[in-house]
Motif scaffolding. Structure first.
Motif, PDB file in Angstrom:
ATOM      1  N   ASP A   1       0.832  -1.206   0.000  1.00  0.00           N
ATOM      2  CA  ASP A   1       0.000   0.000   0.000  1.00  0.00           C
ATOM      3  C   ASP A   1       0.867   1.257   0.000  1.00  0.00           C
ATOM      4  O   ASP A   1       0.547   2.245  -0.668  1.00  0.00           O
ATOM      5  CB  ASP A   1      -0.933   0.019   1.204  1.00  0.00           C
ATOM      6  N   ALA A   2       1.954   1.220   0.748  1.00  0.00           N
ATOM      7  CA  ALA A   2       2.845   2.379   0.808  1.00  0.00           C
ATOM      8  C   ALA A   2       3.492   2.627  -0.554  1.00  0.00           C
ATOM      9  O   ALA A   2       3.567   3.762  -1.020  1.00  0.00           O
ATOM     10  CB  ALA A   2       3.913   2.174   1.883  1.00  0.00           C
ATOM     11  N   VAL A   3       3.951   1.561  -1.207  1.00  0.00           N
ATOM     12  CA  VAL A   3       4.570   1.688  -2.528  1.00  0.00           C
ATOM     13  C   VAL A   3       3.542   2.186  -3.538  1.00  0.00           C
ATOM     14  O   VAL A   3       3.820   3.061  -4.355  1.00  0.00           O
ATOM     15  CB  VAL A   3       5.185   0.346  -2.988  1.00  0.00           C
ATOM     16  N   THR A   4       2.328   1.654  -3.472  1.00  0.00           N
ATOM     17  CA  THR A   4       1.269   2.086  -4.382  1.00  0.00           C
ATOM     18  C   THR A   4       0.986   3.571  -4.204  1.00  0.00           C
ATOM     19  O   THR A   4       0.804   4.296  -5.182  1.00  0.00           O
ATOM     20  CB  THR A   4      -0.012   1.266  -4.132  1.00  0.00           C
ATOM     21  N   GLY A   5       0.984   4.046  -2.979  1.00  0.00           N
ATOM     22  CA  GLY A   5       0.766   5.463  -2.719  1.00  0.00           C
ATOM     23  C   GLY A   5       1.868   6.329  -3.293  1.00  0.00           C
ATOM     24  O   GLY A   5       1.605   7.366  -3.904  1.00  0.00           O
ATOM     25  N   VAL A   6       3.112   5.905  -3.124  1.00  0.00           N
ATOM     26  CA  VAL A   6       4.251   6.659  -3.643  1.00  0.00           C
ATOM     27  C   VAL A   6       4.207   6.688  -5.165  1.00  0.00           C
ATOM     28  O   VAL A   6       4.423   7.733  -5.789  1.00  0.00           O
ATOM     29  CB  VAL A   6       5.586   6.060  -3.140  1.00  0.00           C
ATOM     30  N   VAL A   7       3.921   5.558  -5.796  1.00  0.00           N
ATOM     31  CA  VAL A   7       3.843   5.500  -7.258  1.00  0.00           C
ATOM     32  C   VAL A   7       2.702   6.393  -7.753  1.00  0.00           C
ATOM     33  O   VAL A   7       2.849   7.105  -8.746  1.00  0.00           O
ATOM     34  CB  VAL A   7       3.671   4.045  -7.743  1.00  0.00           C
ATOM     35  N   GLY A   8       1.586   6.375  -7.080  1.00  0.00           N
ATOM     36  CA  GLY A   8       0.467   7.239  -7.462  1.00  0.00           C
ATOM     37  C   GLY A   8       0.829   8.704  -7.365  1.00  0.00           C
ATOM     38  O   GLY A   8       0.488   9.496  -8.243  1.00  0.00           O
ATOM     39  N   ASP A   9       1.539   9.091  -6.305  1.00  0.00           N
ATOM     40  CA  ASP A   9       1.983  10.477  -6.147  1.00  0.00           C
ATOM     41  C   ASP A   9       2.958  10.864  -7.256  1.00  0.00           C
ATOM     42  O   ASP A   9       2.882  11.965  -7.801  1.00  0.00           O
ATOM     43  CB  ASP A   9       2.652  10.684  -4.793  1.00  0.00           C
TER      44      ASP A   9
ATOM     45  N   LEU B   1       4.109  13.669 -12.460  1.00  0.00           N
ATOM     46  CA  LEU B   1       4.505  13.634 -13.873  1.00  0.00           C
ATOM     47  C   LEU B   1       3.402  14.177 -14.769  1.00  0.00           C
ATOM     48  O   LEU B   1       3.672  14.890 -15.740  1.00  0.00           O
ATOM     49  CB  LEU B   1       4.872  12.205 -14.287  1.00  0.00           C
ATOM     50  N   ARG B   2       2.147  13.858 -14.468  1.00  0.00           N
ATOM     51  CA  ARG B   2       1.028  14.394 -15.258  1.00  0.00           C
ATOM     52  C   ARG B   2       0.984  15.912 -15.165  1.00  0.00           C
ATOM     53  O   ARG B   2       0.806  16.608 -16.161  1.00  0.00           O
ATOM     54  CB  ARG B   2      -0.292  13.797 -14.786  1.00  0.00           C
ATOM     55  N   ARG B   3       1.162  16.451 -13.962  1.00  0.00           N
ATOM     56  CA  ARG B   3       1.148  17.907 -13.787  1.00  0.00           C
ATOM     57  C   ARG B   3       2.297  18.557 -14.544  1.00  0.00           C
ATOM     58  O   ARG B   3       2.131  19.584 -15.188  1.00  0.00           O
ATOM     59  CB  ARG B   3       1.229  18.269 -12.307  1.00  0.00           C
ATOM     60  N   ARG B   4       3.476  17.948 -14.490  1.00  0.00           N
ATOM     61  CA  ARG B   4       4.637  18.506 -15.186  1.00  0.00           C
ATOM     62  C   ARG B   4       4.427  18.476 -16.696  1.00  0.00           C
ATOM     63  O   ARG B   4       4.741  19.428 -17.397  1.00  0.00           O
ATOM     64  CB  ARG B   4       5.893  17.725 -14.809  1.00  0.00           C
ATOM     65  N   ARG B   5       3.891  17.366 -17.213  1.00  0.00           N
ATOM     66  CA  ARG B   5       3.640  17.248 -18.652  1.00  0.00           C
ATOM     67  C   ARG B   5       2.629  18.302 -19.095  1.00  0.00           C
ATOM     68  O   ARG B   5       2.792  18.937 -20.128  1.00  0.00           O
ATOM     69  CB  ARG B   5       3.129  15.855 -18.994  1.00  0.00           C
TER      70      ARG B   5
END
Length: 77
Positions: free
Chosen positions: A8-16, A21-25
């Motif tokens: 769950d922690a890894v999934t949260g970090v990947v989602g963040d 990346l979407r915001r930067r793009r």
């Protein structure tokens, strides 16, 4: 409330990271900003064909002003 496990922690970090990346793009997406005589600003929809023509012209001007790429080969020096 259940405790968060390692997955769950890894999934949260990947989602963040993906959201960042979407915001930067989106921030780097080209746009057309037009000014009128009074200094008012209007943004043109980048998907409009008139905006695309302006973006193409701007890209050609940037390419024309850019220095030639350096190849790093000795015979070019």
């Amino acid at each position: 409330m259940r405790s968060r496990g390692p997955l769950d922690a890894v999934t949260g970090v990947v989602g963040d990271a993906a959201a960042g990346l979407r915001r930067r793009r989106e921030a780097r997406r080209p746009y057309v900003k037009l000014y009128d005589e009074a200094g008012g600003v209007r943004l043109v929809d980048p998907d409009d064909e008139r905006a695309q023509a302006l973006l193409d012209a701007a890209g050609a001007m940037v390419d024309a002003a850019a220095p030639p790429p350096r190849s790093g080969r000795a015979e070019d020096a």
